[in-house]
Scaffold this motif. Structure first.
Motif, PDB file in Angstrom:
ATOM      1  N   ASP A 268      13.510  18.056   0.053  1.00  0.00           N
ATOM      2  CA  ASP A 268      13.521  16.962   0.590  1.00  0.00           C
ATOM      3  C   ASP A 268      12.232  16.077   0.452  1.00  0.00           C
ATOM      4  O   ASP A 268      12.042  14.783   0.119  1.00  0.00           O
ATOM      5  CB  ASP A 268      13.848  16.504   2.064  1.00  0.00           C
ATOM      6  N   ARG A 269      10.979  16.904   0.481  1.00  0.00           N
ATOM      7  CA  ARG A 269       9.587  16.289   0.198  1.00  0.00           C
ATOM      8  C   ARG A 269       9.553  15.617  -1.435  1.00  0.00           C
ATOM      9  O   ARG A 269       9.057  14.486  -1.428  1.00  0.00           O
ATOM     10  CB  ARG A 269       8.596  17.268   0.470  1.00  0.00           C
ATOM     11  N   VAL A 270      10.081  16.511  -2.319  1.00  0.00           N
ATOM     12  CA  VAL A 270       9.951  16.155  -3.747  1.00  0.00           C
ATOM     13  C   VAL A 270      10.885  14.901  -3.774  1.00  0.00           C
ATOM     14  O   VAL A 270      10.455  13.913  -4.627  1.00  0.00           O
ATOM     15  CB  VAL A 270      10.784  17.184  -4.719  1.00  0.00           C
ATOM     16  N   ALA A 271      12.142  14.755  -2.872  1.00  0.00           N
ATOM     17  CA  ALA A 271      12.738  13.396  -3.344  1.00  0.00           C
ATOM     18  C   ALA A 271      12.062  12.305  -2.616  1.00  0.00           C
ATOM     19  O   ALA A 271      12.325  11.284  -3.046  1.00  0.00           O
ATOM     20  CB  ALA A 271      14.305  13.782  -2.330  1.00  0.00           C
ATOM     21  N   ALA A 272      11.207  12.556  -1.629  1.00  0.00           N
ATOM     22  CA  ALA A 272      10.624  11.151  -1.324  1.00  0.00           C
ATOM     23  C   ALA A 272       9.191  11.340  -1.845  1.00  0.00           C
ATOM     24  O   ALA A 272       8.386  10.250  -1.430  1.00  0.00           O
ATOM     25  CB  ALA A 272      10.205  11.502   0.102  1.00  0.00           C
ATOM     26  N   THR A 273       8.671  11.772  -3.083  1.00  0.00           N
ATOM     27  CA  THR A 273       7.621  11.663  -3.721  1.00  0.00           C
ATOM     28  C   THR A 273       7.774  10.819  -4.896  1.00  0.00           C
ATOM     29  O   THR A 273       8.796  10.868  -5.644  1.00  0.00           O
ATOM     30  CB  THR A 273       7.119  13.179  -3.984  1.00  0.00           C
ATOM     31  N   GLY A 274       6.679   9.756  -5.211  1.00  0.00           N
ATOM     32  CA  GLY A 274       6.524   9.287  -6.474  1.00  0.00           C
ATOM     33  C   GLY A 274       5.726   9.776  -7.633  1.00  0.00           C
ATOM     34  O   GLY A 274       6.258   9.478  -8.713  1.00  0.00           O
ATOM     35  N   LEU A 275       5.018  10.724  -7.396  1.00  0.00           N
ATOM     36  CA  LEU A 275       4.394  11.361  -8.507  1.00  0.00           C
ATOM     37  C   LEU A 275       3.679  12.898  -7.991  1.00  0.00           C
ATOM     38  O   LEU A 275       3.309  12.520  -6.826  1.00  0.00           O
ATOM     39  CB  LEU A 275       3.049  10.554  -8.789  1.00  0.00           C
TER      40      LEU A 275
ATOM     41  N   MET B 171       0.904  -1.140   0.138  1.00  0.00           N
ATOM     42  CA  MET B 171       0.258   0.174  -0.239  1.00  0.00           C
ATOM     43  C   MET B 171       0.910   1.208  -0.103  1.00  0.00           C
ATOM     44  O   MET B 171       1.957   1.393   0.778  1.00  0.00           O
ATOM     45  CB  MET B 171      -0.977  -0.034   1.168  1.00  0.00           C
ATOM     46  N   ARG B 172       0.527   2.166  -0.787  1.00  0.00           N
ATOM     47  CA  ARG B 172       1.020   3.572  -0.649  1.00  0.00           C
ATOM     48  C   ARG B 172       0.466   4.788   0.059  1.00  0.00           C
ATOM     49  O   ARG B 172      -0.658   4.555   0.574  1.00  0.00           O
ATOM     50  CB  ARG B 172       1.159   4.035  -2.220  1.00  0.00           C
ATOM     51  N   THR B 173       1.398   5.579   0.498  1.00  0.00           N
ATOM     52  CA  THR B 173       0.916   6.611   1.209  1.00  0.00           C
ATOM     53  C   THR B 173       0.607   8.121   0.245  1.00  0.00           C
ATOM     54  O   THR B 173       1.151   8.222  -0.603  1.00  0.00           O
ATOM     55  CB  THR B 173       1.817   7.081   2.366  1.00  0.00           C
ATOM     56  N   LEU B 174      -0.675   8.429   0.514  1.00  0.00           N
ATOM     57  CA  LEU B 174      -0.852   9.829  -0.288  1.00  0.00           C
ATOM     58  C   LEU B 174      -0.833  10.863   0.581  1.00  0.00           C
ATOM     59  O   LEU B 174      -1.224  10.976   1.718  1.00  0.00           O
ATOM     60  CB  LEU B 174      -2.471   9.545  -0.670  1.00  0.00           C
ATOM     61  N   SER B 175       0.106  11.782   0.229  1.00  0.00           N
ATOM     62  CA  SER B 175       0.319  12.860   1.075  1.00  0.00           C
ATOM     63  C   SER B 175       0.026  14.277   0.088  1.00  0.00           C
ATOM     64  O   SER B 175      -0.027  14.279  -1.029  1.00  0.00           O
ATOM     65  CB  SER B 175       1.887  13.176   1.355  1.00  0.00           C
TER      66      SER B 175
END
Length: 96
Positions: free
Chosen positions: A38-45, A1-5
């Motif tokens: 850092d948030r961008v680095a941890a983001t998938g889309l 499962m993925r996390t949506l932020s």
């Protein structure tokens, strides 16, 4: 499962642009800029509306090649380019 932020920048009055749609008034501190990088680095889309897409895509694809680019801006530009993007707009076509 993925996390949506979900994250959004907005001023106290709910509007982020100055008169004439100027977005330069709100330049972040180095600490805040690194937080978002850092948030961008941890983001998938990432999802964009048309206006934010136009602002981001006019600057970040080549920001690391501009004279005076800081190491933080070079890092963010690379992260931004590598990040898959979806743009929601009824007025522009497909984007890379």
């Amino acid at each position: 499962m993925r996390t949506l932020s979900y994250a959004m920048n907005v001023s106290l009055d709910g509007y982020v642009a100055a008169p004439g749609d100027d977005l330069t008034w709100g330049a972040p501190s180095d600490e805040l800029f690194q937080f978002w990088s850092d948030r961008v680095a941890a983001t998938g889309l990432t999802l964009y509306g048309r206006r934010l897409w136009e602002a981001m895509s006019s600057h970040w694809p080549t920001a690391d090649q501009q004279p005076g680019a800081t190491p933080a801006h070079v890092e963010f530009a690379g992260r931004w380019r590598d990040l898959p993007k979806v743009v929601f707009s009824s007025t522009i076509g497909a984007v890379d």
